[in-house]
Design an enzyme around this catalytic site. Sequence first.
Site, PDB file in Angstrom:
ATOM      1  N   GLU A  60      -7.438   1.250   6.802  1.00  0.00           N
ATOM      2  CA  GLU A  60      -7.166  -0.171   7.028  1.00  0.00           C
ATOM      3  C   GLU A  60      -7.289  -0.416   8.511  1.00  0.00           C
ATOM      4  O   GLU A  60      -6.734   0.346   9.309  1.00  0.00           O
ATOM      5  CB  GLU A  60      -5.728  -0.493   6.596  1.00  0.00           C
ATOM      6  CG  GLU A  60      -5.632  -1.527   5.510  1.00  0.00           C
ATOM      7  CD  GLU A  60      -4.198  -1.768   5.086  1.00  0.00           C
ATOM      8  OE1 GLU A  60      -3.767  -1.100   4.132  1.00  0.00           O
ATOM      9  OE2 GLU A  60      -3.521  -2.599   5.701  1.00  0.00           O
ATOM     10  N   GLU A 107       0.461   3.389   2.489  1.00  0.00           N
ATOM     11  CA  GLU A 107       1.655   3.235   3.331  1.00  0.00           C
ATOM     12  C   GLU A 107       2.929   3.614   2.581  1.00  0.00           C
ATOM     13  O   GLU A 107       3.894   2.856   2.526  1.00  0.00           O
ATOM     14  CB  GLU A 107       1.724   1.806   3.882  1.00  0.00           C
ATOM     15  CG  GLU A 107       0.488   1.467   4.697  1.00  0.00           C
ATOM     16  CD  GLU A 107       0.645   0.280   5.621  1.00  0.00           C
ATOM     17  OE1 GLU A 107       1.521  -0.556   5.377  1.00  0.00           O
ATOM     18  OE2 GLU A 107      -0.118   0.197   6.592  1.00  0.00           O
TER      19      GLU A 107
HETATM   20  C1  GAL Z   1      -0.752  -3.192   5.906  1.00  0.00           C
HETATM   21  C2  GAL Z   1      -0.621  -3.045   4.392  1.00  0.00           C
HETATM   22  C3  GAL Z   1      -1.446  -4.090   3.664  1.00  0.00           C
HETATM   23  C4  GAL Z   1      -1.172  -5.446   4.254  1.00  0.00           C
HETATM   24  C5  GAL Z   1      -1.503  -5.416   5.726  1.00  0.00           C
HETATM   25  C6  GAL Z   1      -1.356  -6.750   6.412  1.00  0.00           C
HETATM   26  O1  GAL Z   1       0.220  -2.510   6.595  1.00  0.00           O
HETATM   27  O2  GAL Z   1      -1.055  -1.788   3.980  1.00  0.00           O
HETATM   28  O3  GAL Z   1      -1.139  -4.084   2.312  1.00  0.00           O
HETATM   29  O4  GAL Z   1       0.155  -5.738   4.050  1.00  0.00           O
HETATM   30  O5  GAL Z   1      -0.625  -4.494   6.347  1.00  0.00           O
HETATM   31  O6  GAL Z   1      -1.618  -6.624   7.774  1.00  0.00           O
END
Ligand code: GAL
Length: 836
Positions: A515, A432
């Site tokens: 993710e 990100e």
């Molecule tokens: C994402 C991020 C992660 C964590 C996650 C929580 O956007 O890459 O590190 O913060 O959100 O939902």
Amino acid sequence: MKKIITFCLSLFLAVAAHAQGVREETNFDHDWLFARYGLQADGSRIDEPASLERPDLDDTGWRSLDLPHDWGIEGPFRPDLEGYTGKLPWRGIGWYRKHFVVPAKESDNRFYLDFDGAMANAEVFINGHKVGDRPYGYISFRVDLTPYLRWGEENVVAVRLNTEKLGSRWYPGAGIYRHVRLVKTAPVHIAQWGVFVTTPKIDPKSATAQVNLWIENHRPANAECSYTVSLYELDENDRPGKRVATSDRHSLNVGSQQTGTDSITLEIPQPRLWSLEEPNRYLARVSVYDGKRLVDLYDTPFGVRTIEFTHDNGFLLNGQRVPINGTCNHHDLGALGAAINEVALRRQLTILKNFGCNALRTSHNPPAPELLTLADKMGFLVMDEAFDCWNHGKKEYDYGSLFAEWHERDLESLVCRDRNHPSIILWSTGNEVEEQYHPETGVARHLTEVVHRYDRTRPVSFGASYPSKSAVNGTELQVDVHGMNYAAGCYGGPHFYGEFLNKEGHEHLSGYSSESSSTMSSRGEYFPRRFHVSSYDLTQPGWGGLPDEEFAALDRYPAICGEFVWTGFDYLGEPTPFNSDNSVLLNYGQNASLKEEERRKLEQIEKDRPTSRSSYFGIVDLAGFPKDRYYLYKARWMPNTPMVHILPHWNFPDRVGQTTPVFVYTSGDEAELFLNGKSLGRKTKQPLEYRLRWDSVVYEPGELKAVTYRDGKLWAETSVKTTGEAVKLKLTADKCTLRADGEDLVFVRVSLIDSEGNEVPTAEPVITSTVEGPGQVVATDNGDPTCLIAFQETTRPAFNGLYLAIVKAKRGERGKLRFRAAADGLESAELEIKVK
Ligand code: GAL
């Protein structure tokens, strides 16, 4: 008392060291002295005196300890500290010192210290001389002690760490939290991480192993070196077995103070491939001669397998499609903090494996090397990640402030350290990152190129937020495989978000969910108390999604390689939705209205002052107890294992007559639900449906039973019962013998049972655990993200029926341990653990 260690140079570590040649790698973890300056645990300050590296410093009053050590986890939790780094007092300045003697007869050899990681801003001194510094706390590094060693006399190594100048979005830990080794070599030796084995050609009859090696010559003269390489089968205990190939002797002339490099190929007949089911490994043993003398013997485990990311058929391992059923995980080990412990890590990976997780993303930093060795041995795929940000930081003093100066060296170290692990299928350069919105900066491309300098056998990727932009703006063309965070809507088209798979120019691209989900819950909590989240698995942050949505997207677009769920385990810090971290606003990219809404939530959190200090995202809680969605994932990831799970529990004396939804997670395709023997109907999973729901069940105490079917045949059944009051404690230990090596651990799950032996899911008595004999309870937990009792306390309430005690033996003491857990008014429980 100051301890001086004389190295018994016959003590050496597993694979990398052998009796021949000069090389010895000695565990250097024990008997350090520690002092903390700057910020203290209670928020006060102690000024840091000058020159603490001086060898003649009087350090008699310093605390004696063994590594790995994390001073932050010692607590206490402080309600005034940020939830997003765990409300733990990890900020400070830590000094470590160790006294040791190297025998005078060793003065022709070289001595290095290898740090697997030190948090953070490490400066290393030997006998008052600085021999290295390394700011990034997650990276492994070596310092050369040789020039300043005093042979046959006392030496003092000193390490200064500073976490006051460290920014993080999660709990980073603090201290020398990974292992340290003393490495002895001859002046001519294999360089650090100086063997790289690739397998460019693999077929059933034979595989070609290309062994690339780097030899350093620290002698004042040219070295007429030669070397041989032998390949062996390697068992899971790191013992070499059958020899499968041997090379001739090859010559290599290495100039004084130079590094020479060479490469040879060997054939492995009928190679035993590395796979998830059979994680076969080999060992490359390189023997180095300086003239006639054997000076180094260096072992490198590796595996033989092919990987391929395709555009239209997902990810292939050895030519077979393997869906990536992965989880992201931060590096902490729950109640043990950031201090690496292989036994605790193996437990985590075993828990993940038990519900079908087959891949790990080391979010968002280089892992402890043990994780990769375990992944190789246990059969996991790994996405090995370097950074959470590039030039544009997310927090003051995070990697953004180091990137310009350090990223090339850090990437080199990461790739060279890890590139022999067959488990690694992807390098990730970031997560990100702001630069994804500006492809014209070319940072993504530059990082891809840096990684490929050291390894061309694996693709490079990173986790893009807002894939709706960065999957189609050209950034996706600067990596080999495109990672998309929370992108269930972006994979294919037509869709308003864009069409990653279908876009012109993307015909060669492969994508996966780097993710997914970010579903939140507190284990066992259905109608949640303050600062808890319901375990009905229906709560997600604005940027996230539910597991079911990602499953549906992957089923619609099977060309996508799979997912890494956020997260396998709850972790310390980032307690969204009670997280006070302003950097979550970054999750909304340029979407002003969502940012505004989040800003309002953050203001509310400031007012409410939640005690939350660990995350709610885990499929498994911080203590290692599965939450409900463990079974939702298990149903999908282990589709051929008959399984059914009912939620919630059925102990709701206050809900009699009230609607209480019931969900069934099963690998079957149909289920019938019964309440007290009466059918509440049979439901069939519809296309793209993954959980079966009975939303209007009216609560009455008794028994809920689910009977499931697959293809019309009985598949699995289970029931939950309303229990009586808890009367007794019950212990379930994960093993009953313990090694007295100061590392081995027993995890004891403590539950509460009623008079009929049923576990009471709502019982929360205050439990105390004690140990008699040569060991201690090193930490306890209950999986409650809001609990501010320090993990070292042995007394804490159970949370929704469970409590965990972690037991360690005293180093070097053998015998029997009696572990006991007790709670007022309940029958206590005991068990015996043999210490060997
Ligand atoms: C994402 C991020 C992660 C964590 C996650 C929580 O956007 O890459 O590190 O913060 O959100 O939902």
